[in-house]
Design a protein around this motif. Structure first.
Motif, PDB file in Angstrom:
ATOM      1  N   LEU A   5       1.389  21.849  60.096  1.00 55.43           N
ATOM      2  CA  LEU A   5       2.126  22.169  61.309  1.00 55.43           C
ATOM      3  C   LEU A   5       3.588  21.806  61.084  1.00 55.43           C
ATOM      4  O   LEU A   5       3.937  20.633  60.948  1.00 55.43           O
ATOM      5  CB  LEU A   5       1.580  21.392  62.511  1.00 55.43           C
ATOM      6  CG  LEU A   5       2.259  21.741  63.847  1.00 55.43           C
ATOM      7  CD1 LEU A   5       1.884  23.153  64.286  1.00 55.43           C
ATOM      8  CD2 LEU A   5       1.897  20.731  64.926  1.00 55.43           C
ATOM      9  N   CYS A   7       6.964  21.055  62.400  1.00 56.34           N
ATOM     10  CA  CYS A   7       7.259  20.531  63.723  1.00 56.34           C
ATOM     11  C   CYS A   7       8.322  19.447  63.640  1.00 56.34           C
ATOM     12  O   CYS A   7       8.746  19.064  62.555  1.00 56.34           O
ATOM     13  CB  CYS A   7       5.986  19.970  64.364  1.00 56.34           C
ATOM     14  SG  CYS A   7       5.199  18.637  63.404  1.00 56.34           S
ATOM     15  N   ALA A  14       5.934  21.920  70.108  1.00 55.70           N
ATOM     16  CA  ALA A  14       5.220  21.489  68.910  1.00 55.70           C
ATOM     17  C   ALA A  14       4.149  20.461  69.273  1.00 55.70           C
ATOM     18  O   ALA A  14       3.054  20.444  68.686  1.00 55.70           O
ATOM     19  CB  ALA A  14       6.198  20.903  67.892  1.00 55.70           C
ATOM     20  N   ALA A  17       0.700  21.889  70.191  1.00 48.60           N
ATOM     21  CA  ALA A  17      -0.145  22.242  69.051  1.00 48.60           C
ATOM     22  C   ALA A  17      -0.602  21.001  68.298  1.00 48.60           C
ATOM     23  O   ALA A  17      -1.763  20.906  67.880  1.00 48.60           O
ATOM     24  CB  ALA A  17       0.612  23.183  68.107  1.00 48.60           C
ATOM     25  N   ALA A  18       0.307  20.037  68.121  1.00 53.10           N
ATOM     26  CA  ALA A  18      -0.034  18.823  67.388  1.00 53.10           C
ATOM     27  C   ALA A  18      -1.129  18.035  68.099  1.00 53.10           C
ATOM     28  O   ALA A  18      -2.073  17.536  67.465  1.00 53.10           O
ATOM     29  CB  ALA A  18       1.205  17.954  67.200  1.00 53.10           C
ATOM     30  N   LEU A  21      -4.451  19.795  67.710  1.00 53.96           N
ATOM     31  CA  LEU A  21      -4.982  19.555  66.369  1.00 53.96           C
ATOM     32  C   LEU A  21      -5.562  18.150  66.250  1.00 53.96           C
ATOM     33  O   LEU A  21      -6.668  17.956  65.721  1.00 53.96           O
ATOM     34  CB  LEU A  21      -3.884  19.750  65.328  1.00 53.96           C
ATOM     35  CG  LEU A  21      -3.473  21.187  65.007  1.00 53.96           C
ATOM     36  CD1 LEU A  21      -2.153  21.218  64.252  1.00 53.96           C
ATOM     37  CD2 LEU A  21      -4.567  21.898  64.213  1.00 53.96           C
ATOM     38  N   TRP A  28      -5.319  18.074  59.430  1.00 55.58           N
ATOM     39  CA  TRP A  28      -3.983  18.657  59.534  1.00 55.58           C
ATOM     40  C   TRP A  28      -2.932  17.638  59.150  1.00 55.58           C
ATOM     41  O   TRP A  28      -3.192  16.437  59.096  1.00 55.58           O
ATOM     42  CB  TRP A  28      -3.733  19.163  60.968  1.00 55.58           C
ATOM     43  CG  TRP A  28      -3.422  18.078  61.946  1.00 55.58           C
ATOM     44  CD1 TRP A  28      -4.308  17.190  62.507  1.00 55.58           C
ATOM     45  CD2 TRP A  28      -2.139  17.732  62.475  1.00 55.58           C
ATOM     46  NE1 TRP A  28      -3.669  16.324  63.357  1.00 55.58           N
ATOM     47  CE2 TRP A  28      -2.336  16.628  63.364  1.00 55.58           C
ATOM     48  CE3 TRP A  28      -0.842  18.239  62.303  1.00 55.58           C
ATOM     49  CZ2 TRP A  28      -1.281  16.042  64.060  1.00 55.58           C
ATOM     50  CZ3 TRP A  28       0.209  17.647  62.995  1.00 55.58           C
ATOM     51  CH2 TRP A  28      -0.020  16.581  63.859  1.00 55.58           C
ATOM     52  N   PRO A  30       1.566  17.041  59.626  1.00 58.72           N
ATOM     53  CA  PRO A  30       2.858  17.546  60.091  1.00 58.72           C
ATOM     54  C   PRO A  30       3.830  17.730  58.935  1.00 58.72           C
ATOM     55  O   PRO A  30       3.832  16.952  57.982  1.00 58.72           O
ATOM     56  CB  PRO A  30       3.333  16.448  61.044  1.00 58.72           C
ATOM     57  CG  PRO A  30       2.717  15.196  60.500  1.00 58.72           C
ATOM     58  CD  PRO A  30       1.395  15.599  59.888  1.00 58.72           C
ATOM     59  N   PRO A  55       7.179  25.180  66.739  1.00 58.64           N
ATOM     60  CA  PRO A  55       6.319  24.946  65.583  1.00 58.64           C
ATOM     61  C   PRO A  55       5.875  26.232  64.883  1.00 58.64           C
ATOM     62  O   PRO A  55       5.940  27.323  65.445  1.00 58.64           O
ATOM     63  CB  PRO A  55       5.099  24.251  66.213  1.00 58.64           C
ATOM     64  CG  PRO A  55       4.994  24.901  67.573  1.00 58.64           C
ATOM     65  CD  PRO A  55       6.421  25.077  68.009  1.00 58.64           C
ATOM     66  N   LEU A  57       2.311  27.068  62.477  1.00 56.86           N
ATOM     67  CA  LEU A  57       1.044  26.564  61.934  1.00 56.86           C
ATOM     68  C   LEU A  57       0.638  27.422  60.751  1.00 56.86           C
ATOM     69  O   LEU A  57       0.618  28.655  60.852  1.00 56.86           O
ATOM     70  CB  LEU A  57      -0.040  26.585  63.014  1.00 56.86           C
ATOM     71  CG  LEU A  57      -1.417  25.991  62.661  1.00 56.86           C
ATOM     72  CD1 LEU A  57      -2.103  25.453  63.928  1.00 56.86           C
ATOM     73  CD2 LEU A  57      -2.343  27.024  61.999  1.00 56.86           C
ATOM     74  N   SER A  67       3.142  28.161  70.384  1.00 56.04           N
ATOM     75  CA  SER A  67       2.172  27.075  70.539  1.00 56.04           C
ATOM     76  C   SER A  67       0.888  27.525  71.222  1.00 56.04           C
ATOM     77  O   SER A  67      -0.198  27.061  70.870  1.00 56.04           O
ATOM     78  CB  SER A  67       2.797  25.922  71.327  1.00 56.04           C
ATOM     79  OG  SER A  67       3.219  26.352  72.616  1.00 56.04           O
ATOM     80  N   MET A  70      -1.424  29.013  68.763  1.00 50.75           N
ATOM     81  CA  MET A  70      -2.008  27.953  67.938  1.00 50.75           C
ATOM     82  C   MET A  70      -3.135  27.255  68.673  1.00 50.75           C
ATOM     83  O   MET A  70      -4.194  26.969  68.090  1.00 50.75           O
ATOM     84  CB  MET A  70      -0.925  26.942  67.547  1.00 50.75           C
ATOM     85  CG  MET A  70       0.193  27.534  66.726  1.00 50.75           C
ATOM     86  SD  MET A  70       1.531  26.335  66.459  1.00 50.75           S
ATOM     87  CE  MET A  70       2.877  27.464  66.084  1.00 50.75           C
TER      88      MET A  70
END
Length: 211
Positions: A5, A7, A14, A17-18, A21, A28, A30, A55, A57, A67, A70
């Motif tokens: 990712l 980000c 971001a 999505a983070a 995840l 995953w 970053p 972000p 991915l 996002s 994602m």
């Protein structure tokens, strides 16, 4: 294969999505994008994302931007966060689209204007107007959360992960949790979800990293 990712810690989009995840259990990592140093506008980054935004991915041969896409992809891979029924799936998407249009887009711009722009360049009228629009959005969300632990159904979904994107950040932009009791309680529910992390703990490039 580890999902990457692209980000940076200050990005609420971001973070959406983070956090998805992180809570999903997927493998995953970053990858720091030096947004404030202009990295997202370089030709090299635009080969990754023609929109010049983070972000991004990357999962093997799959590259995704935005996002919300994602989040939906994470749901496809894991079956998590998408809603328990077809009705809930549609409701999750409804709140994601609402957030993108009514809340996150406004909060992200306002936070930038109030904290990351030079003081002499901060447009007071724009800031005041945007704060008014956000107050209307907070009112909508706070009312919806009356008697609810989460936005849709009985568990955390992409609706929550989207709408909370900017609301954990410490920089002032006119949002005070204590003024919105239902939002405050809902954010606490998200914070108490196993695996939750603050955006500056989850993504690199935060102000703490540069201190």
């Amino acid at each position: 294969m580890t999902i990457k990712l692209y980000c940076f810690g200050e990005s609420g989009n971001a973070y959406k999505a983070a956090l998805a995840l992180e809570l999903s259990g997927l493998d995953w990592e970053p990858v720091f994008v030096d947004f404030f140093g202009g990295a997202s506008r370089t030709p090299e980054f635009r080969e990754l994302n023609v929109m010049g935004e983070a972000p991004v991915l990357v999962d093997g041969d799959i590259t995704l931007t935005q996002s919300g896409v994602m989040q939906m992809y994470i749901t496809e891979k894991t079956g998590k966060f998408g809603g328990a029924t077809k009705d809930e799936e549609r409701e999750v998407m409804r709140w994601m689209f609402w957030d993108n249009h009514k809340m996150s887009s406004q909060a992200g711009m306002l936070r930038f204007l109030m904290n990351f722009l030079a003081e002499d360049k901060r447009p007071a009228e724009v800031i005041a107007f945007t704060q008014g629009r956000l107050k209307a959005a907070y009112t909508t969300l706070n009312s919806h959360l009356e008697g609810r632990d989460f936005i849709v159904g009985d568990a955390i979904t992409n609706a929550d992960l989207s709408c909370c994107g900017y609301l954990f950040y410490p920089e002032p932009f006119g949002f005070e949790r204590t003024e919105w009791p239902n939002i405050d309680r809902w954010l606490s529910n998200i914070e108490n979800t196993p695996g939750w992390k603050h955006p500056y703990d989850l993504m690199p490039g935060s102000p703490a990293d540069r201190a």
